[in-house]
Design an enzyme around this catalytic site. Structure first.
Site, PDB file in Angstrom:
ATOM      1  N   TYR A   1      -1.423  -1.314  10.438  1.00  0.00           N
ATOM      2  CA  TYR A   1      -1.631  -1.607   9.016  1.00  0.00           C
ATOM      3  C   TYR A   1      -0.457  -1.068   8.189  1.00  0.00           C
ATOM      4  CZ  TYR A   1      -3.866  -1.244   4.365  1.00  0.00           C
ATOM      5  OH  TYR A   1      -4.150  -1.330   3.027  1.00  0.00           O
TER       6      TYR A   1
ATOM      7  N   SER B   1       0.847  -1.193   0.000  1.00  0.00           N
ATOM      8  CA  SER B   1       0.000   0.000   0.000  1.00  0.00           C
ATOM      9  C   SER B   1       0.882   1.243   0.000  1.00  0.00           C
ATOM     10  CB  SER B   1      -0.872   0.026   1.258  1.00  0.00           C
ATOM     11  OG  SER B   1      -1.505   1.273   1.395  1.00  0.00           O
TER      12      SER B   1
HETATM   13  N1  LIG Z   1      -8.797  -0.224  -1.406  1.00  0.00           N
HETATM   14  C1  LIG Z   1      -7.721   0.543  -1.407  1.00  0.00           C
HETATM   15  O1  LIG Z   1      -7.789   1.720  -1.698  1.00  0.00           O
HETATM   16  C2  LIG Z   1      -6.379  -0.045  -1.073  1.00  0.00           C
HETATM   17  C3  LIG Z   1      -5.284   0.818  -1.008  1.00  0.00           C
HETATM   18  C4  LIG Z   1      -4.037   0.294  -0.716  1.00  0.00           C
HETATM   19  C5  LIG Z   1      -3.882  -1.062  -0.521  1.00  0.00           C
HETATM   20  N2  LIG Z   1      -4.958  -1.876  -0.586  1.00  0.00           N
HETATM   21  C6  LIG Z   1      -4.726  -3.300  -0.361  1.00  0.00           C
HETATM   22  O2  LIG Z   1      -5.360  -4.045  -1.375  1.00  0.00           O
HETATM   23  C7  LIG Z   1      -5.786  -5.310  -0.871  1.00  0.00           C
HETATM   24  C8  LIG Z   1      -7.257  -5.494  -1.142  1.00  0.00           C
HETATM   25  O3  LIG Z   1      -7.932  -4.388  -0.625  1.00  0.00           O
HETATM   26  P1  LIG Z   1      -9.512  -4.227  -0.787  1.00  0.00           P
HETATM   27  O4  LIG Z   1      -9.822  -2.817  -0.561  1.00  0.00           O
HETATM   28  O5  LIG Z   1      -9.964  -4.882  -2.028  1.00  0.00           O
HETATM   29  O6  LIG Z   1      -9.967  -5.047   0.534  1.00  0.00           O
HETATM   30  P2  LIG Z   1     -11.370  -5.475   1.084  1.00  0.00           P
HETATM   31  O7  LIG Z   1     -12.469  -5.034   0.183  1.00  0.00           O
HETATM   32  O8  LIG Z   1     -11.400  -5.051   2.512  1.00  0.00           O
HETATM   33  O9  LIG Z   1     -11.240  -7.061   1.006  1.00  0.00           O
HETATM   34  C9  LIG Z   1     -10.357  -7.741   1.849  1.00  0.00           C
HETATM   35  C10 LIG Z   1     -10.365  -9.219   1.466  1.00  0.00           C
HETATM   36  O10 LIG Z   1      -9.544  -9.913   2.401  1.00  0.00           O
HETATM   37  C11 LIG Z   1     -10.261 -11.009   2.943  1.00  0.00           C
HETATM   38  N3  LIG Z   1      -9.862 -11.202   4.330  1.00  0.00           N
HETATM   39  C12 LIG Z   1      -9.834 -10.269   5.326  1.00  0.00           C
HETATM   40  N4  LIG Z   1      -9.454 -10.839   6.480  1.00  0.00           N
HETATM   41  C13 LIG Z   1      -9.224 -12.152   6.212  1.00  0.00           C
HETATM   42  C14 LIG Z   1      -8.825 -13.257   6.997  1.00  0.00           C
HETATM   43  N5  LIG Z   1      -8.589 -13.158   8.314  1.00  0.00           N
HETATM   44  N6  LIG Z   1      -8.705 -14.449   6.406  1.00  0.00           N
HETATM   45  C15 LIG Z   1      -8.969 -14.604   5.080  1.00  0.00           C
HETATM   46  N7  LIG Z   1      -9.336 -13.602   4.272  1.00  0.00           N
HETATM   47  C16 LIG Z   1      -9.477 -12.386   4.839  1.00  0.00           C
HETATM   48  C17 LIG Z   1     -11.726 -10.618   2.818  1.00  0.00           C
HETATM   49  O11 LIG Z   1     -12.548 -11.766   2.659  1.00  0.00           O
HETATM   50  P3  LIG Z   1     -13.484 -12.352   3.818  1.00  0.00           P
HETATM   51  O12 LIG Z   1     -14.084 -11.190   4.539  1.00  0.00           O
HETATM   52  O13 LIG Z   1     -14.433 -13.241   3.114  1.00  0.00           O
HETATM   53  O14 LIG Z   1     -12.557 -13.162   4.663  1.00  0.00           O
HETATM   54  C18 LIG Z   1     -11.742  -9.824   1.511  1.00  0.00           C
HETATM   55  O15 LIG Z   1     -11.922 -10.678   0.414  1.00  0.00           O
HETATM   56  C19 LIG Z   1      -5.419  -5.290   0.613  1.00  0.00           C
HETATM   57  O16 LIG Z   1      -4.169  -5.896   0.788  1.00  0.00           O
HETATM   58  C20 LIG Z   1      -5.329  -3.815   0.939  1.00  0.00           C
HETATM   59  O17 LIG Z   1      -4.481  -3.574   2.031  1.00  0.00           O
HETATM   60  C21 LIG Z   1      -6.205  -1.403  -0.847  1.00  0.00           C
END
Ligand SMILES: NC(=O)c1ccc[n+]([C@@H]2O[C@H](COP(=O)([O-])OP(=O)(O)OC[C@H]3O[C@@H](n4cnc5c(N)ncnc54)[C@H](OP(=O)(O)O)[C@@H]3O)[C@@H](O)[C@H]2O)c1
Length: 251
Positions: free
Chosen positions: A163, A149
Site C-alpha cells: 500500500y 497518503s
Molecule cells: N482513511 C484514511 O485515514 C486515509 C489516509 C490516507 C489515505 N487515504 C486514502 O483515501 C482514499 C479513500 O480512503 P477511505 O478511507 O475513504 O477508503 P474506504 O472507506 O476503504 O473506501 C474505499 C473505496 O474504494 C472502493 N474500492 C475498493 N476497491 C475497489 C475496487 N477493486 N474497484 C472499485 N472500487 C474499489 C470502495 O468501494 P466498493 O467496496 O464498493 O468497491 C470504496 O468506495 C484511499 O485512496 C485511501 O488510500 C485514506
C-alpha cells in the site's frame, strides 16, 4: 434527459464513492451543483443520499484491467450528455490489505498476488482512467486529483508495504502526469491524507493523536473540501503538487 438537451453541469468522475472520503466528496460536489459519476464495485444503492440516479453510477472492479477498460468506454458514452466534456477525475479508490489477524503486511509477508492487486487498484487504474478520458478532460480543461497518503513518504505502524509503495508511486506519477497533461490544459495534483476517521483506519489509531500537532483525527469533509479546491478555478495555477491533509503530522 433527452438526447438533444445538453447537460450544462460541470462533471466529476470519482472512484470509490461508496464510503469514507469518496462519499464526502460526492456530497461536496453535488452541493456545488456538479454532476458526479461514481465508480465502485457495488451496485447503485437506492438509499443514496444525493440526487443522482443509477445512470450516474458505474459498477467496476478496478483490480481487473479489462473491467477498467469497459468502464472507460461506458464513462465516455455517458459523457456525451455533457458534450464529451469532463471537468474532474478523482482517483480515490484504494485497497490496503492486512494479514488475516489484521496485522501490517511487511515486505516479507506480502504475497506477490496481493502486491499486484494493490498496484492495479491504487496505481494502474488511475493512469488507465486518466489516459482513457484524456480527450474529455482536455475538452473540459479538467483537473485530476490522485489520492495518495502520508504513508507514501514514511513507514507507518498499520499500513502495509505494498500500500505504502503504491501511494509513493502514485505521487511520482502525479508529477509525471502534470508534465505530460499540462500542455493540454489539464492540471494533475495529489492529496495525501493522514489519519482520517473512516473504515480504513486500524484499531489503535487514536494513540497516534499525540503525534499530530492539531491533536485530533481529520474528518472526511475536510478532505473533500481540499479535493473541491483542487478541482475549482481557485487553484487554476496549481499542478504537480501533493497537498498534505494531516493536521501537521508530516512535520
Ligand atoms: N482513511 C484514511 O485515514 C486515509 C489516509 C490516507 C489515505 N487515504 C486514502 O483515501 C482514499 C479513500 O480512503 P477511505 O478511507 O475513504 O477508503 P474506504 O472507506 O476503504 O473506501 C474505499 C473505496 O474504494 C472502493 N474500492 C475498493 N476497491 C475497489 C475496487 N477493486 N474497484 C472499485 N472500487 C474499489 C470502495 O468501494 P466498493 O467496496 O464498493 O468497491 C470504496 O468506495 C484511499 O485512496 C485511501 O488510500 C485514506
Amino acid at each position: 434527459m433527452s438526447e438533444t438537451t445538453r447537460d450544462e453541469r460541470k462533471t466529476l468522475v470519482l472512484t470509490g464513492a461508496s464510503r469514507g472520503i469518496g462519499h464526502a466528496t460526492v456530497k461536496r460536489f453535488s452541493r456545488e451543483g456538479w454532476r458526479v459519476i461514481t465508480c465502485s464495485r457495488q451496485e447503485f444503492a437506492d438509499n443514496c443520499p444525493w440526487p443522482a440516479g443509477p445512470e450516474d453510477h458505474i459498477r467496476v472492479d478496478l483490480s481487473d484491467p479489462e473491467d477498467v477498460g469497459f468502464a472507460v468506454s461506458e464513462i465516455r458514452q455517458r459523457l456525451s450528455a455533457n458534450g464529451n466534456t469532463l471537468n474532474a477525475l478523482v482517483n480515490n479508490a484504494a485497497i490496503s490489505p492486512k494479514t488475516e489477524g489484521g496485522a501490517r503486511m511487511d515486505s516479507f509477508k506480502t504475497p506477490m498476488h496481493i502486491w499486484r492487486d494493490v498496484f492495479q487498484v491504487n496505481f494502474f487504474a488511475p493512469i488507465m482512467l486518466a489516459r482513457g478520458l484524456f480527450k474529455e478532460l482536455q475538452n473540459g480543461k479538467g483537473s485530476i486529483v490522485n489520492v495518495t497518503s502520508i504513508v507514501g513518504s514514511r513507514v507507518h505502524p498499520f499500513a502495509g508495504t505494498a500500500y505504502a509503495t503504491s501511494k509513493a508511486a502514485l505521487n511520482s506519477l502525479t508529477r509525471e502526469m502534470a508534465a505530460d497533461f499540462g500542455p493540454a490544459g489539464i492540471r494533475v495534483n495529489a492529496i495525501a491524507p493522514g489519519e482520517i476517521e473512516t473504515a480504513i483506519l486500524s484499531p489503535g489509531t487514536e494513540e497516534m493523536i499525540d503525534d499530530i500537532p492539531l491533536r485530533r483525527l481529520g474528518q472526511t469533509a475536510e478532505v473533500a473540501d481540499v479535493i473541491y479546491f483542487l478541482c475549482s478555478n481557485q487553484s487554476s495555477y496549481v499542478t504537480g503538487s501533493e497537498l498534505h491533509i494531516n493536521g501537521g503530522q508530516h512535520v
